[in-house]
Scaffold this motif. Structure first.
Motif, PDB file in Angstrom:
ATOM      1  N   PRO A  75      45.675  45.377  45.279  1.00 45.52           N
ATOM      2  CA  PRO A  75      46.020  44.168  44.514  1.00 45.52           C
ATOM      3  C   PRO A  75      47.409  43.597  44.780  1.00 45.52           C
TER       4      PRO A  75
ATOM      5  N   ALA B   3      40.238  39.617  43.323  1.00 45.35           N
ATOM      6  CA  ALA B   3      41.100  40.621  42.707  1.00 45.35           C
ATOM      7  C   ALA B   3      41.226  40.319  41.232  1.00 45.35           C
TER       8      ALA B   3
ATOM      9  N   TRP C 254      46.955  38.573  40.207  1.00 42.13           N
ATOM     10  CA  TRP C 254      47.270  38.293  41.599  1.00 42.13           C
ATOM     11  C   TRP C 254      46.688  36.983  42.100  1.00 42.13           C
TER      12      TRP C 254
ATOM     13  N   LEU D 251      48.217  45.593  37.196  1.00 39.92           N
ATOM     14  CA  LEU D 251      47.233  44.556  36.900  1.00 39.92           C
ATOM     15  C   LEU D 251      47.273  44.279  35.406  1.00 39.92           C
TER      16      LEU D 251
ATOM     17  N   VAL E  56      39.849  44.521  46.508  1.00 38.59           N
ATOM     18  CA  VAL E  56      40.919  45.497  46.292  1.00 38.59           C
ATOM     19  C   VAL E  56      40.516  46.931  46.628  1.00 38.59           C
TER      20      VAL E  56
END
Length: 344
Positions: free
Chosen positions: A172, A189, A193, A13, A140
């Protein structure tokens, strides 16, 4: 100088940036740390590996650290958080088909969360009257800002997540595929994403998290509670590396290099250009709309890194709204204790 080896788990992320920069820009090495970063596939994996000391520390959902400490969700794993990693940075994305339906039902500006929530309520009512299955939204992890933001959004139209709208947990990296396959109608999320779903031509970003709540508690650097107490030197050194990474990340001229680090196959494995747009707060929205500049989309500044007791209060309120627990004063005190008083 003898280097201290630390193994830190992370999820792919944008908000793993400070951990990544601590390693890739040499800030950890300057503190005498040999930082080993391990990419994981789910938040439960991160939590469990931290608990059994396969990791020294972990990039972690703040609410997950609190839930594990309280023993909610079947796992009792006391954690401590000496430093945060970001605030904000999430969004709600729906499939293109559902976005078109929302627009047809919207009475007002679809960019207003109250308007979009009422449009969603109209869709829910129509599906129920027609005997169609309920819509499915994902977050998530059950214990996450993403779940609680979905609850806040739905509540604007009197809807409940898990009742009027089905709820699923989708890690995610799997959210884009879940939207593409029709397994879910939408998801909340963290970046990148949502942007990845738009770029793939399967989604439309309906709201950034800051549209619902500003300065929202998100990811933290979590340690086992006993390790945070017994290994103060390791904690202090890693904190110092994270703070140096924060200072570096907040300089606009470093956005391209930061995106390059994050794009690596063993980090996020996504195009540098997509990540650089996010870091510059330029969000592709999809659904035929132009890109949107969101000035405070994701924060890595010093103030964003300070854990605060009121963050725990918001998490507990979210847990209650989601039907995950009933909060006692003892739980509140324990949740607040997860966040250590920052020494910066």
């Amino acid at each position: 100088m003898t280097m201290l080896h630390l193994r830190v788990g992370f999820m792919p992320l944008v908000d793993c940036a400070l951990v990544t920069l601590a390693k890739d820009e040499g800030f950890a090495e300057e503190q005498g740390l040999n930082l080993e970063l391990v990419r994981e596939v789910s938040w439960s994996n991160l939590r469990d590996k931290l608990n059994v000391r396969l990791f020294d520390a972990a990039h972690m959902l703040g609410p997950a650290a609190i839930a594990a400490t309280l023993g909610i969700g079947g796992v009792k794993a006391p954690m401590s958080v000496p430093i945060g990693l970001n605030r904000d940075g999430a969004a709600i994305t729906v499939s293109l088909r559902r976005f078109e339906e929302l627009c047809r039902h919207a009475q007002g500006d679809i960019a207003d969360p109250a308007v979009s929530a009422r449009a969603l309520a109209a869709m829910v009512a129509r599906r129920s009257a027609s005997g169609l299955p309920p819509l499915t939204f994902a977050a998530v992890f059950g214990f996450s800002m993403h779940t609680y933001l979905l609850c806040e959004w739905l509540a604007k139209a009197g809807l409940r997540l898990g009742e009027d709208v089905r709820f699923e947990v989708v890690p995610p990296p799997q959210t884009v595929e879940a939207l593409t396959s029709g397994r879910v109608d939408g998801f909340c999320a963290g970046a990148p994403w949502n942007s990845a779903a738009v770029e793939a031509g399967v989604g439309a970003m309906i709201h950034a998290s800051v549209d619902l709540r500003r300065d929202c508690h998100d990811k933290v650097l979590a340690w086992r509670a006993d390790d945070a107490t017994n290994r103060p030197t390791a904690v202090a050194k890693l904190n110092a590396a994270i703070l140096a990474a924060s200072d570096w990340a907040c300089r606009p001229e470093n956005a391209a290099r930061m995106a390059q680090h994050l794009s690596a196959p063993d980090r996020l494995g996504l195009p540098q250009a997509l990540l650089e747009r996010i870091l510059n707060r330029e969000l592709v929205q999809g659904g035929g709309r132009p890109p949107r500049h969101v000035a405070h989309f994701i924060r890595f500044d010093l103030a964003a890194l300070r854990p605060a007791p009121e963050d725990a209060d918001w998490v507990l309120a979210g847990m209650e709204q989601a039907g995950q627990t009933r909060v006692s004063e003892e739980m509140r005190a324990m949740a607040r204790s997860v966040f250590l008083s920052p020494a910066f």
